[in-house]
Design an enzyme around this catalytic site. Structure first.
Site, PDB file in Angstrom:
ATOM      1  N   ASP A   1      -1.617 -12.259   9.675  1.00 31.13           N
ATOM      2  CA  ASP A   1      -1.037 -12.586  11.021  1.00 31.13           C
ATOM      3  C   ASP A   1      -1.574 -14.067  11.701  1.00 31.13           C
ATOM      4  O   ASP A   1      -0.661 -14.643  12.554  1.00 31.13           O
ATOM      5  CB  ASP A   1      -1.412 -11.556  11.976  1.00 31.13           C
ATOM      6  CG  ASP A   1      -0.484 -10.036  11.644  1.00 31.13           C
ATOM      7  OD1 ASP A   1       0.523 -10.381  11.085  1.00 31.13           O
ATOM      8  OD2 ASP A   1      -1.107  -9.335  12.114  1.00 31.13           O
TER       9      ASP A   1
ATOM     10  N   ASP B   1      -6.750 -10.315  11.307  1.00 29.08           N
ATOM     11  CA  ASP B   1      -5.755 -10.279  10.431  1.00 29.08           C
ATOM     12  C   ASP B   1      -5.447 -11.337   9.718  1.00 29.08           C
ATOM     13  O   ASP B   1      -4.612 -12.292  10.491  1.00 29.08           O
ATOM     14  CB  ASP B   1      -4.575  -9.400  10.661  1.00 29.08           C
ATOM     15  CG  ASP B   1      -3.438  -9.237   9.386  1.00 29.08           C
ATOM     16  OD1 ASP B   1      -3.117 -10.073   9.006  1.00 29.08           O
ATOM     17  OD2 ASP B   1      -3.229  -7.798   9.101  1.00 29.08           O
TER      18      ASP B   1
ATOM     19  N   ARG C   1       0.870  -1.028   0.016  1.00 32.09           N
ATOM     20  CA  ARG C   1      -0.098   0.048  -0.027  1.00 32.09           C
ATOM     21  C   ARG C   1       0.821   1.156   0.088  1.00 32.09           C
ATOM     22  O   ARG C   1       1.736   1.496   0.833  1.00 32.09           O
ATOM     23  CB  ARG C   1      -0.999   0.009   1.231  1.00 32.09           C
ATOM     24  CG  ARG C   1      -1.832   1.047   1.322  1.00 32.09           C
ATOM     25  CD  ARG C   1      -2.930   0.939   2.650  1.00 32.09           C
ATOM     26  NE  ARG C   1      -3.720  -0.390   2.614  1.00 32.09           N
ATOM     27  CZ  ARG C   1      -4.748  -0.136   2.353  1.00 32.09           C
ATOM     28  NH1 ARG C   1      -5.365   0.822   1.847  1.00 32.09           N
ATOM     29  NH2 ARG C   1      -5.581  -1.349   2.468  1.00 32.09           N
TER      30      ARG C   1
HETATM   31  N1  URA Z   1      -7.504  -8.065   5.749  1.00 28.92           N
HETATM   32  C1  URA Z   1      -7.447  -8.994   6.946  1.00 28.92           C
HETATM   33  O1  URA Z   1      -6.667  -9.685   6.833  1.00 28.92           O
HETATM   34  N2  URA Z   1      -8.573  -8.641   7.626  1.00 28.92           N
HETATM   35  C2  URA Z   1      -9.528  -7.842   7.527  1.00 28.92           C
HETATM   36  O2  URA Z   1     -10.419  -7.860   8.314  1.00 28.92           O
HETATM   37  C3  URA Z   1      -9.346  -7.033   6.490  1.00 28.92           C
HETATM   38  C4  URA Z   1      -8.434  -7.219   5.706  1.00 28.92           C
END
Ligand code: URA
Length: 209
Positions: free
Chosen positions: A203, A200, A104
């Protein structure tokens, strides 16, 4: 307009609930993402063309159906998309695997490609682009641009969880791309997370934070 398929299968929904739970650890999370990707691959390949061949069964000659050899390209969006690759390959082991990496831009917040490697016969393949989360849709739209720029003609997008905003972004930018989703959620929050979502995905797959 893109078709949107929410794959409302009991096994997928059950596994997705465990994936969403914050108490599910990395190992189980990774295994379940893999399993759901396999189950979704079953659905996403429903329209694969077949041809008839003649075989000898132990009893007689028979005409029987086999896949007509349409070539598949599987492309994860780095990094979280990697978590879905092996699951899809269990059902489509001959697929070639490309990769798209995006970051990004800190000023424009727009996704910029930093890595793209695709099979060299791009135009002949049907592509399945995978990323567990379809949030704003920015990465998915840019990844589809990356594939189309290199000649891809047929692309399906597959994710575990989508926000309505992300679905609309793909439909607006690429109305020829069908979207396959295990769970269509409510919205995005102010931090860009899908609500209720799963947190996420990268993660949780790789145990980072
Ligand atoms: N990317 C992710 O891993 N989780 C989200 O909730 C949004 C984007």
């Amino acid at each position: 307009m893109s078709n949107v398929y929410v794959i409302d299968h009991p096994l997928i929904q059950h596994k997705l609930t465990i994936i969403r739970d914050k108490n599910t650890g990395t190992k189980e999370f990774r295994e379940l993402v893999d399993e759901v990707a396999t189950l979704m691959a079953f659905e996403i390949t429903r329209d694969m063309p077949l041809e008839e061949i003649e075989i000898d069964t132990p009893v007689c000659k028979a005409k029987a159906k086999v896949l007509s050899g349409k070539k598949i390209g599987l492309v994860p969006i780095l990094r979280a998309g990697l978590g879905m690759v092996d699951g899809v390959l269990k059902l489509i082991p001959a697929a070639k695997v490309g990769h798209v990496g995006l970051y990004r831009d800190p000023e424009t917040l727009k996704p910029i490609e930093y890595y793209v490697k695709l099979p060299n016969d791009v135009e002949e393949r049907d592509f399945i682009l995978v990323d567990p989360m379809l949030a704003t849709g920015g990465s998915a739209v840019e990844a589809i641009n990356s594939l189309k720029k290199r000649g891809a003609k047929s692309i399906k997008f597959m994710c575990l969880i989508a926000a309505p905003e992300g679905v609309k972004a793909i439909q607006d930018a690429h109305d020829d791309v069908d979207i396959y989703i295990a769970g269509l959620d409510e919205k995005l929050n102010d931090h860009g997370y899908i609500v209720p979502g799963l947190g996420d995905a990268g993660d949780r797959l790789y145990g980072t934070k």
